[in-house]
Design an enzyme around this catalytic site. Structure first.
Site, short mmCIF file in Angstrom:
data_model
loop_
_atom_site.label_atom_id
_atom_site.label_comp_id
_atom_site.label_asym_id
_atom_site.label_seq_id
_atom_site.Cartn_x
_atom_site.Cartn_y
_atom_site.Cartn_z
N CYS A 94 -6.35 -4.62 -4.65
CA CYS A 94 -7.52 -4.21 -5.45
C CYS A 94 -7.17 -3.14 -6.48
O CYS A 94 -8.00 -2.80 -7.33
CB CYS A 94 -8.64 -3.71 -4.55
N ASN A 153 -5.10 -9.61 0.83
CA ASN A 153 -5.86 -10.49 1.73
C ASN A 153 -5.10 -10.88 3.00
O ASN A 153 -4.61 -12.00 3.13
CB ASN A 153 -6.26 -11.79 1.01
N TYR A 204 -13.46 0.59 -4.20
CA TYR A 204 -12.36 0.45 -3.22
C TYR A 204 -11.00 0.46 -3.93
O TYR A 204 -10.06 1.13 -3.49
CB TYR A 204 -12.58 -0.84 -2.43
N ARG A 252 -7.43 -16.94 -4.61
CA ARG A 252 -6.73 -15.80 -3.99
C ARG A 252 -5.47 -16.31 -3.29
O ARG A 252 -5.36 -17.49 -2.99
CB ARG A 252 -7.61 -15.15 -2.89
N GLY A 305 -14.37 -3.25 4.26
CA GLY A 305 -14.98 -4.51 4.70
C GLY A 305 -14.79 -5.57 3.65
O GLY A 305 -14.02 -5.38 2.70
P1 NAD Z 1 -9.85 -2.74 9.86
O1 NAD Z 1 -11.21 -2.38 9.36
O2 NAD Z 1 -9.76 -3.80 10.90
O3 NAD Z 1 -9.06 -1.47 10.36
C1 NAD Z 1 -9.29 -0.18 9.84
C2 NAD Z 1 -9.57 0.73 11.01
O4 NAD Z 1 -9.79 2.05 10.51
C3 NAD Z 1 -10.85 0.34 11.78
O5 NAD Z 1 -10.56 0.08 13.14
C4 NAD Z 1 -11.76 1.54 11.62
O6 NAD Z 1 -12.55 1.83 12.78
C5 NAD Z 1 -10.76 2.65 11.35
N1 NAD Z 1 -11.41 3.80 10.72
C6 NAD Z 1 -12.42 3.80 9.81
N2 NAD Z 1 -12.81 5.04 9.54
C7 NAD Z 1 -12.03 5.85 10.30
C8 NAD Z 1 -11.96 7.26 10.47
N3 NAD Z 1 -12.78 8.07 9.82
N4 NAD Z 1 -11.04 7.75 11.32
C9 NAD Z 1 -10.21 6.93 12.02
N5 NAD Z 1 -10.24 5.59 11.91
C10 NAD Z 1 -11.14 5.06 11.06
O7 NAD Z 1 -9.02 -3.16 8.57
P2 NAD Z 1 -7.56 -3.79 8.44
O8 NAD Z 1 -7.75 -5.10 7.80
O9 NAD Z 1 -6.83 -3.69 9.72
O10 NAD Z 1 -6.94 -2.82 7.34
C11 NAD Z 1 -5.97 -1.81 7.63
C12 NAD Z 1 -5.59 -1.11 6.35
O11 NAD Z 1 -5.07 -2.06 5.40
C13 NAD Z 1 -6.75 -0.42 5.64
O12 NAD Z 1 -6.30 0.79 5.07
C14 NAD Z 1 -7.12 -1.37 4.53
O13 NAD Z 1 -7.74 -0.73 3.44
C15 NAD Z 1 -5.77 -1.94 4.17
N6 NAD Z 1 -5.89 -3.27 3.54
C16 NAD Z 1 -6.27 -4.35 4.27
C17 NAD Z 1 -6.38 -5.58 3.65
C18 NAD Z 1 -6.78 -6.81 4.41
O14 NAD Z 1 -6.85 -7.90 3.80
N7 NAD Z 1 -7.05 -6.76 5.71
C19 NAD Z 1 -6.11 -5.71 2.27
C20 NAD Z 1 -5.75 -4.57 1.56
C21 NAD Z 1 -5.61 -3.36 2.20
#
Ligand code: NAD
Length: 319
Positions: free
Chosen positions: A117, A175, A146, A218, A75
């Site tokens: 991060c 981001n 994280y 950022r 989050g």
């Molecule tokens: P998001 O929260 O929209 O998507 C992640 C999904 O994973 C969610 O739909 C959630 O329900 C699902 N999830 C959580 N726990 C789970 C479980 N136990 N089993 C199956 N599914 C599960 O986030 P996002 O922004 O789409 O991010 C996708 C990936 O990219 C993540 O790994 C995140 O850490 C990484 N990331 C995102 C950002 C960003 O800025 N959005 C930045 C760095 C890394």
């Protein structure tokens, strides 16, 4: 890449990636603990599965040649401060079980979504900090649990490459923002939160609450660039983690000015200095990705925020 699994396909980046993979002619299975919140899935098959569970991961990874591992319990900065144990527990289980299931099911290609991060706090102490290069990651001092968890998961993936010869790609997302992303409820990131707050202002001017003094900086990468980059990395010979980010760094105050301009509203900021803000300045250095792919994210913040504001504004006012 013919038969593809996207984990976290109910989430923001996952929804966009599934759509793009379908456009590219792949057969796609999506899995997640929840259905996509804002749109119907484009996947051929969508299964509600919990990637913390080994059996669910074995089911998810059956009969596919490629896996994009996007599932994560994550989050925005507020939530990340409140839930350190869930972040470590859930995400380490997700990575461990997904990767082992890929090995057991003979998956050929695996993509892991890491994060900016992972980079050390000591390189991000001013809002004009230079861009972060991939080899800056050690000596390690990542931001919050994280960041430690993402760095640990990167190392875990690299051990699977070393020990079992799996073809693994890792991108460090900086981001990512755009339509279909969480914009309310506490898990949203700064671009979405600012778009929502400005959208909710009635009339042509008003106040918004801003976390910190607005000088933290950022870079923000539009989701279409992120998805394009993921596919390019997956089709390349790259064998080290690479940044997936924009190198257009702005302060939160500048971000607010851009959204205010798009919304055509005059905004007055009320700064809350008690709220967490994270590192003072974080930018992506894109030298390596340009060298390896001849490509880097290029969609401007103004262009990406125009699309994002339009979508969030529709969501806010449709109910
Ligand atoms: P998001 O929260 O929209 O998507 C992640 C999904 O994973 C969610 O739909 C959630 O329900 C699902 N999830 C959580 N726990 C789970 C479980 N136990 N089993 C199956 N599914 C599960 O986030 P996002 O922004 O789409 O991010 C996708 C990936 O990219 C993540 O790994 C995140 O850490 C990484 N990331 C995102 C950002 C960003 O800025 N959005 C930045 C760095 C890394």
């Amino acid at each position: 890449m013919k038969k593809v699994l996207v984990t976290g396909a109910g989430g923001f980046i996952g929804s966009h990636l599934v759509k793009r993979l379908k456009e590219e002619g792949c057969w796609v299975r999506g899995t997640d603990v929840k259905l996509p919140e804002f749109s119907e899935t484009c996947a051929d098959e969508f299964e509600v599965l919990d990637a913390r569970r080994r059996d669910d991961c074995l089911q998810a990874t059956r009969n596919v040649d490629t896996v994009f591992s996007l599932a994560a319990n994550m989050g925005g900065i507020g939530w990340t401060h409140e839930a350190p144990a869930a972040i470590m527990h859930d995400n380490l289980l997700i990575s461990t079980n997904t990767l082992e299931a890929c090995r057991l099911n003979g998956v050929e290609n695996i993509f892991y979504s890491s994060s900016a991060c992972v980079y050390p706090n000591y390189l991000q102490e001013t809002n004009d900090s230079p861009g972060l290069k991939e080899n800056h990651v050690f000596p390690a001092d990542p931001d919050m649990e994280y960041g430690w968890e993402k760095l640990t998961a990167e190392i875990l993936h690299q051990t699977y490459k070393k020990s079992y010869g799996l073809n693994i790609k890792i991108a460090r997302f900086h981001n990512i923002y755009g339509p279909l992303g969480t914009y309310d409820g506490g898990r949203e990131k700064s671009p979405a939160a600012i778009c929502r707050k400005i959208s909710k202002i009635q009339g042509q001017e008003g106040d918004i609450e801003v976390w910190g003094d607005g000088t933290q900086a950022r870079s923000y990468c539009y989701v279409d660039d992120c998805v394009e980059g993921c596919l390019r990395i997956m089709r390349s010979n790259i064998d080290c983690p690479v940044n997936m980010g924009s190198d257009q760094m702005v302060t939160i105050n500048e971000l607010i000015d851009i959204v205010a301009n798009i919304a055509d509203k005059k905004i007055y900021c009320k700064y809350d200095l008690t709220k967490p803000v994270g590192p003072k300045g974080r930018n992506s250095d894109n030298t390596l990705i340009k060298e390896l792919l001849g490509w880097a994210p290029s969609i401007s913040l103004e262009e990406g925020l125009t699309e994002t504001y339009k979508w969030i504004n529709d969501q806010v006012h449709k109910s």
